[in-house]
Design an enzyme around this catalytic site. Structure first.
Site, short mmCIF file in Angstrom:
data_model
loop_
_atom_site.label_atom_id
_atom_site.label_comp_id
_atom_site.label_asym_id
_atom_site.label_seq_id
_atom_site.Cartn_x
_atom_site.Cartn_y
_atom_site.Cartn_z
NE ARG A 134 -64.78 9.37 34.12
CZ ARG A 134 -65.52 10.37 34.65
NH1 ARG A 134 -65.68 10.46 35.96
NH2 ARG A 134 -66.08 11.26 33.86
CE LYS A 163 -49.49 -10.08 38.27
NZ LYS A 163 -48.84 -9.22 39.23
CE1 TYR A 213 -45.04 -6.83 40.20
CE2 TYR A 213 -45.85 -4.58 40.27
CZ TYR A 213 -45.57 -5.74 39.56
OH TYR A 213 -45.83 -5.78 38.22
C1 LIG Z 1 -48.49 -7.85 39.39
C2 LIG Z 1 -48.46 -7.21 40.72
C3 LIG Z 1 -48.85 -5.87 40.91
C4 LIG Z 1 -49.25 -4.97 39.76
O1 LIG Z 1 -50.38 -5.42 39.11
P1 LIG Z 1 -50.68 -5.14 37.54
O2 LIG Z 1 -51.97 -5.84 37.35
O3 LIG Z 1 -49.55 -5.70 36.76
O4 LIG Z 1 -50.78 -3.65 37.37
C5 LIG Z 1 -48.84 -5.37 42.20
N1 LIG Z 1 -48.43 -6.13 43.25
C6 LIG Z 1 -48.03 -7.41 43.11
C7 LIG Z 1 -47.60 -8.18 44.30
C8 LIG Z 1 -48.02 -7.99 41.84
O5 LIG Z 1 -47.61 -9.26 41.71
#
Ligand SMILES: *Cc1c(COP(=O)(O)O)cnc(C)c1O
Length: 385
Positions: free
Chosen positions: A52, A201, A104
């Protein structure tokens, strides 16, 4: 050989933080799934004691991402929202934060519904004019939250103009750089203090991990984020860290293909008789085209478009693809499209969607790295049905 932190961007993607195995000279970072690490004696361990708090595989990813964003440190988290959460612990009860109005949805939910319960107030403003930020500053204001380009309409915020205001008033600036990745935009170079990512992403890029990262540029912030990620237990698993590190190695070449495909598709859609409007910063008629050229190293691979006629046609198009997957998320090698009206932006009111310019004919597309001719053929047949 060491885990080199020199060379140009693509070289650091491949090498920084990676060569960790002096026992066998493994060319890739080993996965250390161990929850705990034994001590050599009562005073000495080898840098890690409990996963952790820290883990060698996770640390490899953190070194890599800190370098790519031009920061001094990074903490890799189990989701993008965990990274957002960690960064918000730079603030405390009684503070006020200013955020962009088209950020977001998950971040909006956290800032508008969760933070007030913790005694932190948030104002949402249109950041395309930095004066709106200046006007929203109160004596309790401690931070600004920047996200550019926005989702799903790809509006840009001039990062430098916002951090200039932030510095005048000693505000901590945080930027969510998920849509661009450090390959195409490095907010720290424009004066931002802290960068957050959903590594889910582009950084991972293969749609097989959820993860996040917080990159800091100052020691006090780095110390606080390290403390919070450990105290709240937000760190990512060694296996997920390994997957993201593996994904990041190809970030440069992937982004090149992603955005080459996106530009070709944006041009095709722009000419298409059944498309009313295309939102892509790479098109000269986009309102922030010049800013995109100045602030970004490319136009990215997210685009949206409004189809002609009505909602039922939009629905028919979206279900007519043979190649592009109907799915939320973005930034993976496979092209995905989605319908903000019932999917990514369903949690905000219809009134708020319309005010933001999102119609029931708006489609958001995350352009993948398939052959562009196949993507264009698929889009044409979906639009011509
Ligand atoms: C997907 C996304 C998030 C959140 O991320 P997770 O991995 O789904 O928790 C935050 N900001 C943006 C711009 C995103 O596209």
């Amino acid at each position: 050989m060491s885990s080199s932190n020199s060379g140009r961007f693509e070289t650091r993607c491949v090498h920084t933080g990676v060569a960790k195995d002096s026992a066998y000279n493994s060319a890739t970072t080993p996965i250390y799934p161990s929850s705990t690490f034994y001590w050599d004696d009562l005073k000495t361990h080898r840098g890690y004691d409990y996963t952790r708090s820290g883990n060698p595989t996770r640390r490899a990813l953190e070194e890599n991402l800190a370098s790519l964003e031009g920061g001094i440190d990074c903490r890799a988290t189990c989701t993008g929202m965990a990274a957002v959460t960690a960064s918000l612990y730079l603030f405390k009860h009684g503070d006020h934060i200013i955020a962009g109005h088209d950020i977001y949805g998950g971040t909006y939910r956290l800032l508008s519904d969760v933070l007030p319960d913790l005694g932190i107030q948030v104002s949402f403003v249109n950041m395309s004019d930095p004066e709106n930020v200046r006007r929203a500053i109160r004596k309790e204001t401690k931070g600004v939250w920047i996200e550019t380009p926005s989702n799903p309409l790809l509006n840009l915020v001039d990062i430098k103009s916002i951090t200039t205001v932030a510095k005048e008033r000693n505000l901590v600036s945080i930027a969510d750089n998920t849509f661009m990745s450090p390959c195409l935009q490095r907010p720290i170079e424009h004066g931002v203090d802290v960068v957050v990512h959903s590594t889910t992403k582009y950084l991972n890029g293969h749609s097989d991990v959820v993860g996040g990262a917080v990159i800091t540029s100052q020691q006090a912030h780095a110390d606080r984020i390290a403390y919070v990620v450990n105290a709240l237990g937000l760190g990512c698993s060694p296996f997920d860290a390994w997957l993201v590190l593996r994904g990041v190695k190809t970030l440069g070449p992937r982004m090149e293909v992603h955005q080459r495909n996106a530009l070709a598709i944006a041009r095709m859609l722009h000419e298409h008789p059944r498309v009313e409007r295309v939102y892509y910063p790479g098109l000269p008629d986009h309102p922030h085209h010049e800013l995109a050229k100045r602030q970004q190293d490319g136009f990215g691979a997210m685009l949206s478009f409004d189809v002609m006629s009505d909602r039922s046609y939009a629905e028919k198009v979206l279900t007519g693809s043979k190649l592009i997957l109907l799915a939320e998320s973005l930034g993976g090698v496979e092209s995905l499209w989605e319908y903000p009206e019932t999917m990514s932006h369903a949690s905000i009111s219809q009134e708020a969607r319309r005010a933001a310019g999102i119609s029931d004919r708006t489609i958001r597309l995350s352009v993948g790295i398939e052959h562009v001719d196949d993507l264009i053929a698929d889009l044409r047949q979906a639009l011509d049905r």
